[in-house]
Write an enzyme that holds these catalytic residues in place. Structure first.
Site, short mmCIF file in Angstrom:
data_model
loop_
_atom_site.label_atom_id
_atom_site.label_comp_id
_atom_site.label_asym_id
_atom_site.label_seq_id
_atom_site.Cartn_x
_atom_site.Cartn_y
_atom_site.Cartn_z
N HIS A 268 -1.52 8.84 0.51
CA HIS A 268 -1.99 9.69 1.62
C HIS A 268 -3.02 10.66 1.03
CE1 HIS A 268 -1.97 11.70 5.38
NE2 HIS A 268 -0.77 12.23 5.40
N HIS A 307 -7.45 1.71 4.99
CA HIS A 307 -6.83 2.66 5.92
C HIS A 307 -5.99 1.90 6.91
CE1 HIS A 307 -6.41 6.02 8.69
NE2 HIS A 307 -6.72 6.78 7.66
N ASP A 363 -11.13 10.00 1.40
CA ASP A 363 -10.84 10.49 0.05
C ASP A 363 -11.80 9.96 -1.00
OD1 ASP A 363 -8.60 12.04 0.73
OD2 ASP A 363 -7.37 10.24 0.88
N1 CMC Z 1 -7.43 -1.82 -2.88
C1 CMC Z 1 -7.16 -3.14 -2.94
N2 CMC Z 1 -6.50 -3.80 -1.98
C2 CMC Z 1 -6.06 -3.10 -0.93
C3 CMC Z 1 -6.33 -1.72 -0.79
C4 CMC Z 1 -7.04 -1.08 -1.80
N3 CMC Z 1 -7.32 0.22 -1.75
N4 CMC Z 1 -5.80 -1.27 0.37
C5 CMC Z 1 -5.24 -2.33 0.94
N5 CMC Z 1 -5.39 -3.44 0.17
C6 CMC Z 1 -4.96 -4.80 0.48
C7 CMC Z 1 -3.45 -4.93 0.36
O1 CMC Z 1 -3.06 -5.31 -0.93
C8 CMC Z 1 -3.16 -5.99 1.39
O2 CMC Z 1 -3.55 -7.22 0.87
P1 CMC Z 1 -2.72 -8.58 1.25
O3 CMC Z 1 -2.92 -8.77 2.71
O4 CMC Z 1 -3.31 -9.64 0.39
O5 CMC Z 1 -1.27 -8.28 0.89
C9 CMC Z 1 -4.15 -5.67 2.51
O6 CMC Z 1 -5.26 -5.02 1.87
C10 CMC Z 1 -3.57 -4.77 3.60
O7 CMC Z 1 -3.16 -3.56 2.99
P2 CMC Z 1 -1.83 -2.78 3.34
O8 CMC Z 1 -1.33 -2.09 2.10
O9 CMC Z 1 -0.87 -3.68 4.06
O10 CMC Z 1 -2.42 -1.71 4.37
P3 CMC Z 1 -1.69 -0.41 4.89
O11 CMC Z 1 -2.23 -0.13 6.21
O12 CMC Z 1 -0.22 -0.52 4.74
O13 CMC Z 1 -2.16 0.71 3.83
C11 CMC Z 1 -3.39 2.37 2.72
C12 CMC Z 1 -3.18 1.60 4.02
C13 CMC Z 1 -4.37 3.51 2.96
C14 CMC Z 1 -2.04 2.97 2.25
C15 CMC Z 1 -3.93 1.38 1.65
O14 CMC Z 1 -5.16 0.85 2.08
C16 CMC Z 1 -4.06 2.04 0.28
O15 CMC Z 1 -3.08 2.12 -0.46
N6 CMC Z 1 -5.31 2.54 -0.07
C17 CMC Z 1 -5.49 3.24 -1.32
C18 CMC Z 1 -4.98 4.66 -1.20
C19 CMC Z 1 -5.88 5.52 -0.34
O16 CMC Z 1 -7.09 5.54 -0.50
N7 CMC Z 1 -5.25 6.31 0.53
C20 CMC Z 1 -5.96 7.28 1.40
C21 CMC Z 1 -5.91 6.88 2.84
S1 CMC Z 1 -7.02 7.83 3.87
C22 CMC Z 1 -6.52 9.45 3.80
C23 CMC Z 1 -5.11 9.75 4.05
O17 CMC Z 1 -4.35 9.03 4.68
O18 CMC Z 1 -4.70 10.80 3.60
#
Ligand code: CMC
Length: 435
Positions: A268, A307, A363
């Site tokens: 987050h 996201h 971020d």
């Molecule tokens: N790098 C590489 N692969 C990724 C990333 C990433 N940053 N984010 C998602 N994926 C992949 C993930 O592995 C999955 O792949 P597969 O379908 O093959 O299993 C697919 O994309 C879908 O991802 P998810 O984890 O199911 O998506 P989610 O909606 O549960 O998670 C998230 C969203 C923001 C937690 C995630 O994208 C992430 O961990 N990003 C990196 C951390 C980040 O930048 N967080 C800040 C978010 S914005 C500000 C805030 O919320 O505060």
């Protein structure tokens, strides 16, 4: 004639049910009517991580993740970031309308005159270890304000609520600045009421011995814009925490501390700090491709990308990218920007990320600006928490005023044992190995 209803056939019983659709949603409670016999509990919906569940009705912040749209109370974020101050936007989020001149003046006066912290809070802060993480200090100190303002527990009185809201918005920068100075071993700086919200924050952070702190206008404005962009973001993890903890009628200081704790996580708000660590790890432009390859192979995520809601370029990231240029005109260019730009270029062109609709989020670029302004990465999430306090409080108020809301209490799908026969200790032969 099309009807706003959904007809469901339960193949277990061949019974048909019709339930209303309202604003694109059906009520999960309508599924409880679907039973195999009168004793049956009824159907539940199962949705870990709230992937497709609306937990409230809200009129504060609107996001269209597919189209990359973000609006506060109907106003596009781009317009607010260009024309408003952070406190003006805070007023909008909390009260639903932009203030007129007199309203804004009163509001700014009120916030400015609640920035002081009780001296016991200062002493509380002094108890932290020299290397305590500023976000952990912030979370704990916000919770500790509950001891200073016990009357905050009366959350039913709107006047009392408003007073605590003003205190929280006003005191967050003071606590944040103290946590920063504590980690540097510098004496704390008291607020200066002549200054704007962000200028005063900069004063409390960076004043050394000069009689009056004068902020660089471009940097104060950049911080104000960043605060506007971070002020609210509908039902994210920390807003959901705010609503959930607040639904137990916990006081706003403890509730805000809980929301800030959620924000601290690296998935987050903690991601901004992680982005900088990642850019450090990458080290130079030549290493970017290899780093991206590793992420695609499952060795860590690219921080600052992806996201839950945005499946398009995060509109905040676009504005931050522009703001970065203005900041760099004053501070000089942060060399990490080139690595970040290269990373973005490669990612936006890569099939893995295109397929998963992974774009830079808020971020990704914010940390690069903060670092150029002189903040250490440990402070980045604290900088997120200050403006987000406004969003949390707006969500909290909306939740408390919503007659449909009750204490948040999800259901579970039971996967454990049916009732088991107890075996006395001496007779147990097989034991589960310790993890
Ligand atoms: N790098 C590489 N692969 C990724 C990333 C990433 N940053 N984010 C998602 N994926 C992949 C993930 O592995 C999955 O792949 P597969 O379908 O093959 O299993 C697919 O994309 C879908 O991802 P998810 O984890 O199911 O998506 P989610 O909606 O549960 O998670 C998230 C969203 C923001 C937690 C995630 O994208 C992430 O961990 N990003 C990196 C951390 C980040 O930048 N967080 C800040 C978010 S914005 C500000 C805030 O919320 O505060």
């Amino acid at each position: 004639m099309a009807q706003d209803t959904l007809t469901i056939t339960d193949n277990r019983t061949n019974q048909t049910y019709t339930i209303p659709i309202e604003k694109g949603a059906v009520r999960a409670m309508d599924f409880r009517k679907i039973k195999t016999d009168p004793e049956d509990f009824g159907l539940m919906t199962y949705d870990p991580a709230f992937m497709n569940t609306a937990s409230c009705r809200s009129s504060i912040t609107f996001i269209d993740g597919e189209r990359g749209i973000l609006r506060y109370r109907g106003y596009p974020i781009e317009v607010l970031a260009e024309h408003c101050s952070f406190l003006e936007v805070a007023y909008l989020l909390l009260f639903g309308e932009l203030p007129n001149e007199a309203e804004l003046q009163d509001w700014v006066y009120e916030i400015t005159h609640h920035t002081m912290l009780h001296e016991t809070t200062k002493k509380f802060m002094e108890g932290f270890r020299y290397n305590a993480h500023p976000m952990a200090m912030l979370v704990s100190t916000v919770a500790a304000l509950s001891t200073v303002y016990p009357q905050a527990r009366d959350i039913r009185d709107p006047k009392n609520r408003l007073l605590q809201i003003k205190r929280l918005i006003a005191k967050m920068p003071s606590i944040a600045a103290m946590s920063y100075r504590h980690s540097l071993g510098f004496p704390y700086v008291y607020p200066d009421n002549d200054l704007s919200y962000t200028e005063n924050f900069m004063n409390m952070l960076w004043r050394i011995v000069e009689p009056k702190y004068v902020a660089t206008p471009a940097l104060a404005r950049a911080l104000d814009v960043l605060f506007i962009l971070h002020a609210d973001h509908e039902q994210n993890c920390s807003a959901n925490t705010m609503r959930s903890v607040g639904s137990a009628h916990t006081d706003p200081y403890l509730t805000t501390a809980a929301a800030a704790a959620a924000l601290a996580g690296p998935l987050h708000g903690g991601a901004n700090e992680e982005v900088l660590k990642m850019l450090d790890e990458i080290g130079s432009m030549e290493n970017v491709s290899a780093y991206v390859k590793r992420a695609k192979e499952g060795h860590g995520k690219l921080m600052g990308f992806g996201h839950r809601v945005y499946k398009n370029y995060d509109p905040r990231a676009k504005i931050i990218k522009r703001t970065a240029e203005q900041v760099f005109e004053v501070t000089g260019r942060n060399p990490k920007l080139d690595i970040a730009l290269e990373l973005e270029r490669i990612v936006l062109d890569d099939e893995y990320f295109i397929k998963r609709k992974l774009y830079p989020n808020v971020d990704f670029y914010s940390g690069i600006i903060y670092q150029a302004m002189g903040f250490r990465p440990e402070m980045f999430t604290v900088l997120f928490a200050i403006p987000r306090t406004v969003g949390w409080l707006a969500q909290w108020q909306e939740m408390l005023n919503d007659p449909e809301q009750k204490i948040a209490r999800p259901r579970q799908v039971w996967t454990g044992h049916e009732v088991r026969q107890f075996i006395p200790l001496a007779k147990r032969t097989t034991a589960a190995p310790l993890p």
